[in-house]
Every structure is written in structure tokens, then in C-alpha cells.
Write a protein that holds these residues in place. Structure first.
Motif, PDB file in Angstrom:
ATOM      1  N   PHE A 144       0.834  -1.208   0.000  1.00 31.15           N
ATOM      2  CA  PHE A 144       0.000   0.000   0.000  1.00 31.15           C
ATOM      3  C   PHE A 144       0.866   1.254   0.000  1.00 31.15           C
ATOM      4  CE2 PHE A 144      -2.025   3.397   2.455  1.00 31.15           C
ATOM      5  CZ  PHE A 144      -3.139   3.641   1.665  1.00 31.15           C
ATOM      6  N   LEU A 145       1.940   1.256   0.760  1.00 29.92           N
ATOM      7  CA  LEU A 145       2.831   2.420   0.785  1.00 29.92           C
ATOM      8  C   LEU A 145       3.508   2.637  -0.559  1.00 29.92           C
ATOM      9  CD1 LEU A 145       4.500   1.913   4.300  1.00 29.92           C
ATOM     10  CD2 LEU A 145       2.609   3.439   3.692  1.00 29.92           C
ATOM     11  N   ARG A 146       3.593   1.582  -1.356  1.00 27.89           N
ATOM     12  CA  ARG A 146       4.182   1.690  -2.690  1.00 27.89           C
ATOM     13  C   ARG A 146       3.150   1.964  -3.774  1.00 27.89           C
ATOM     14  NH1 ARG A 146       7.733  -3.765  -1.606  1.00 27.89           N
ATOM     15  NH2 ARG A 146       9.472  -2.792  -0.460  1.00 27.89           N
ATOM     16  N   GLY A 147       1.869   2.068  -3.384  1.00 30.35           N
ATOM     17  CA  GLY A 147       0.832   2.427  -4.345  1.00 30.35           C
ATOM     18  C   GLY A 147      -0.069   1.304  -4.775  1.00 30.35           C
ATOM     19  N   HIS A 148      -0.054   0.158  -4.081  1.00 35.54           N
ATOM     20  CA  HIS A 148      -0.888  -0.986  -4.447  1.00 35.54           C
ATOM     21  C   HIS A 148      -1.955  -1.218  -3.378  1.00 35.54           C
ATOM     22  CE1 HIS A 148       2.098  -1.841  -7.526  1.00 35.54           C
ATOM     23  NE2 HIS A 148       3.043  -1.792  -6.593  1.00 35.54           N
ATOM     24  N   TYR A 164      -2.635  -1.164  13.812  1.00 34.47           N
ATOM     25  CA  TYR A 164      -1.452  -1.242  14.685  1.00 34.47           C
ATOM     26  C   TYR A 164      -0.403  -0.205  14.292  1.00 34.47           C
ATOM     27  CZ  TYR A 164       2.787  -3.012  16.884  1.00 34.47           C
ATOM     28  OH  TYR A 164       3.952  -3.116  17.599  1.00 34.47           O
ATOM     29  N   TYR A 165      -0.147  -0.079  12.992  1.00 39.28           N
ATOM     30  CA  TYR A 165       0.886   0.860  12.536  1.00 39.28           C
ATOM     31  C   TYR A 165       0.344   2.281  12.375  1.00 39.28           C
ATOM     32  CZ  TYR A 165       3.813  -3.214  11.643  1.00 39.28           C
ATOM     33  OH  TYR A 165       4.555  -4.368  11.784  1.00 39.28           O
ATOM     34  N   GLY A 166      -0.928   2.486  12.632  1.00 40.08           N
ATOM     35  CA  GLY A 166      -1.497   3.830  12.593  1.00 40.08           C
ATOM     36  C   GLY A 166      -1.560   4.443  11.208  1.00 40.08           C
ATOM     37  N   ILE A 167      -1.762   3.647  10.172  1.00 39.71           N
ATOM     38  CA  ILE A 167      -1.838   4.143   8.803  1.00 39.71           C
ATOM     39  C   ILE A 167      -3.318   4.361   8.477  1.00 39.71           C
ATOM     40  CG2 ILE A 167      -1.164   3.741   6.415  1.00 39.71           C
ATOM     41  CD1 ILE A 167       0.970   1.853   7.418  1.00 39.71           C
ATOM     42  N   GLU A 168      -3.813   5.546   8.743  1.00 39.91           N
ATOM     43  CA  GLU A 168      -5.246   5.838   8.593  1.00 39.91           C
ATOM     44  C   GLU A 168      -5.746   5.712   7.158  1.00 39.91           C
ATOM     45  OE1 GLU A 168      -6.263   9.515  10.372  1.00 39.91           O
ATOM     46  OE2 GLU A 168      -5.600   8.933  12.390  1.00 39.91           O
ATOM     47  N   PRO A 169      -5.014   6.172   6.139  1.00 42.61           N
ATOM     48  CA  PRO A 169      -5.527   6.002   4.766  1.00 42.61           C
ATOM     49  C   PRO A 169      -5.765   4.541   4.399  1.00 42.61           C
ATOM     50  CG  PRO A 169      -3.775   7.630   4.794  1.00 42.61           C
ATOM     51  CD  PRO A 169      -3.783   6.995   6.149  1.00 42.61           C
ATOM     52  N   LEU A 170      -4.891   3.646   4.852  1.00 40.09           N
ATOM     53  CA  LEU A 170      -5.089   2.227   4.573  1.00 40.09           C
ATOM     54  C   LEU A 170      -6.299   1.693   5.339  1.00 40.09           C
ATOM     55  CD1 LEU A 170      -4.267  -0.476   3.387  1.00 40.09           C
ATOM     56  CD2 LEU A 170      -2.589  -0.722   5.233  1.00 40.09           C
TER      57      LEU A 170
END
Length: 305
Positions: A144-148, A164-170
């Protein structure tokens, strides 16, 4: 006494002089003790000479301030100038390689703070950055961080990693997927309107475990009612049971469209998610051939082996 060189040049010889006949005498320079044994120039000597704070051209901050400024500049360097640095990660034994800038894509996330803070990251024996968490689905976080986008079949698993990692957009992306949308918006919103649902699930598990001694199966009686009228009728039925009334677990009433069968399905699903094998059927009341199923009572069977 003079002599003639190969080109006819006359050179005067001074006996006892330390200077070579082939080197002309250099004029004295400031900061040089001798034309043959030069000392350090003034700018080199000044860099090593201690200077009194009273005559210093620059004021030096206290050691604590200097260390703080170094930590701050390190964070700044880590977050910008080294974004293209390739690093290796050890996430619970799973090895990944990525760019530092990929991990820092969302500055407010917990993942970015792991690599953009003054504290030193944990390293494994091979010098890789170590994260003490199961790394099975971390590859989908990196994707996801790479655009997938992550696979829809693993929406729930990747959603746990995103939280867990706090990545709200994901997390927001996965919440809109059909699987999680039905779970979060449909089922969980319904269960939130069933009083003490999670507590009753725990009670069912405790009762089943207490009755599992020297048994292959144990049963738990559940009373499910949708409204207050059914609750009063169910109370009368429970009082007429031969079993321990304290072990009967009550669900409801609730104000939502799902039926009793929908709630029974949710109970079975959540118990099996805890790792138990269970099934249910309507509980029969009465004696001998006059038994009949009760519309409020259900028997959940836990199979242990």
C-alpha cells in the motif's frame, strides 16, 4: 672562491652554511621559524589552541542543548536527505527490504515514528531494523505504501495491521471494502444494540469450560428475546427448567431489524473466532414424548475432542 656550473653560472660557496648550494635563501615568513624546518601555519595552530570563553567569537550552548540540537538535526536528516536509503527490516522473522522514504510516507503514523524519532531503533543480530510483531501481512502494508491495494480476501487481516501501525488512509480504504463494510457497519452496529453482548459471550465460554471436566462435550443454555414481552415469557420458561437457572445466558432484547436467527449466527461466529468448536439447536422442554422446542431457548454444544 667560485666555481662555474654546467651552464657557466657562477655560484658562491659558503663553507659551514647549513643551506644547500642548489637552494636559494628564502626570506623569513610570518609563522615560519626556519626556511628549512617550517612550523604549522597560524590557521592550524589556532584551531588547536584553547580559547578562553571571554575571547571566543561564538557562544557555545550547554552540552544538553547541543545534544538536543544534534538529535533534532538527525531526525531532520533521517526524514528528508536519507529518504532514498535502502534498508532491511525484520518483522517477526519475516525479512523485507524497502526505502526509508516509503516507511516515512505518512508522517503521523506509528510506523513513521519508529524511524523518525530521536530514540535508536532496535536491530537484530544481522543489523536489520527489528519490529516485534508477526510480519505475515506486513508485505501488504508495504504494498500500500508503494501504491498498491491489498487483496480483498485479506481485508480483515490487513486492517488489523493498518490499525497497529497507525496508517489511517489504509484503514479507511479497507473499511470501505465489502467484507469489512458489512462487518463494521452492519454486524457490529447491530451487536452494539444488544445489551452486554460481549460479556455474555465470555460467560458462555466460562460455563462451557467449567462443565468440560472428563467430558467430550459441554452444553450451555441460551435465552434469546427480541422485546420486553418475550423477555417476561422467557423468564417464566427458565423458572420451570430442571437445570441450574444461573447457568442460562440471556441475550436481548434489542431494537434493530435482525432476527433471532441472525443473533444466533453472530454468537456462533464470535465463539468460533475464539478457537472453539460449537453448534446450536433449539432447546426442548417437557417430558418423554411430550417434549417440544422452546421458541426462546437454545442449546449451544461445545466439542472439546
Amino acid at each position: 672562491m667560485s666555481s662555474t656550473g654546467s651552464r657557466g653560472t657562477s655560484v658562491k660557496s659558503n663553507v659551514g652554511s647549513p643551506q644547500s648550494v642548489l637552494e636559494p635563501t628564502a626570506p623569513a615568513q610570518p609563522g615560519w621559524a626556519s626556511p628549512l624546518l617550517p612550523t604549522r601555519p597560524p590557521w592550524m595552530r589556532a584551531s588547536r589552541m584553547p580559547r578562553s570563553p571571554r575571547h571566543s567569537c561564538h557562544s557555545h550552548p550547554p552540552p544538553t542543548q547541543r545534544h538536543a540540537s544534534r538529535r533534532k538535526s538527525f531526525v531532520h536528516l533521517l526524514g528528508h536527505d536519507l529518504a532514498s536509503l535502502a534498508i532491511s527490516l525484520n518483522v517477526g522473522g519475516h525479512i523485507y527490504s524497502t526505502l526509508l522514504g516509503t516507511l516515512l510516507k505518512y508522517p503521523g503514523s506509528k510506523l513513521a515514528e519508529m524511524f523518525n524519532s530521536p530514540s535508536r531503533p532496535t536491530l537484530d543480530l544481522e543489523g536489520r531494523y527489528f519490529i516485534d510483531r508477526d510480519g505475515t501481512h506486513f508485505k501488504h502494508v508495504l504494498g500500500f505504501l508503494r501504491g498498491h491495494e491489498p487483496p480483498p480476501s485479506l481485508a480483515e487481516e490487513v486492517y488489523q495491521e493498518a490499525m497497529y501501525y497507525g496508517i489511517e488512509p489504509l484503514a479507511k480504504l479497507l473499511e470501505d471494502s465489502p467484507k469489512l463494510f458489512g462487518e463494521l457497519v452492519g454486524r457490529r452496529q447491530f451487536l452494539a444494540r444488544v445489551p452486554n453482548y460481549q460479556e455474555n459471550i465470555e460467560v458462555m465460554v466460562r460455563v462451557a469450560r467449567a462443565e468440560a471436566v472428563a467430558s467430550r462435550q459441554s452444553t450451555v443454555i441460551v435465552c434469546v428475546v427480541r422485546n420486553e414481552e418475550d423477555a417476561a415469557r422467557c423468564h417464566e420458561v427458565v423458572n420451570g427448567l430442571d437445570t441450574d437457572k444461573e447457568s442460562v445466558v440471556k441475550f436481548g432484547p434489542w431494537r434493530a431489524s435482525p432476527s433471532i436467527s441472525d443473533l444466533l449466527y453472530c454468537i456462533k461466529l464470535d465463539i468460533e473466532r475464539k478457537g472453539y468448536s460449537t453448534s446450536y439447536r433449539a432447546h426442548e422442554i417437557g417430558k418423554s414424548f411430550l417434549t417440544r422446542p422452546c421458541e426462546f431457548l437454545y442449546k449451544f454444544t461445545f466439542t472439546w475432542w
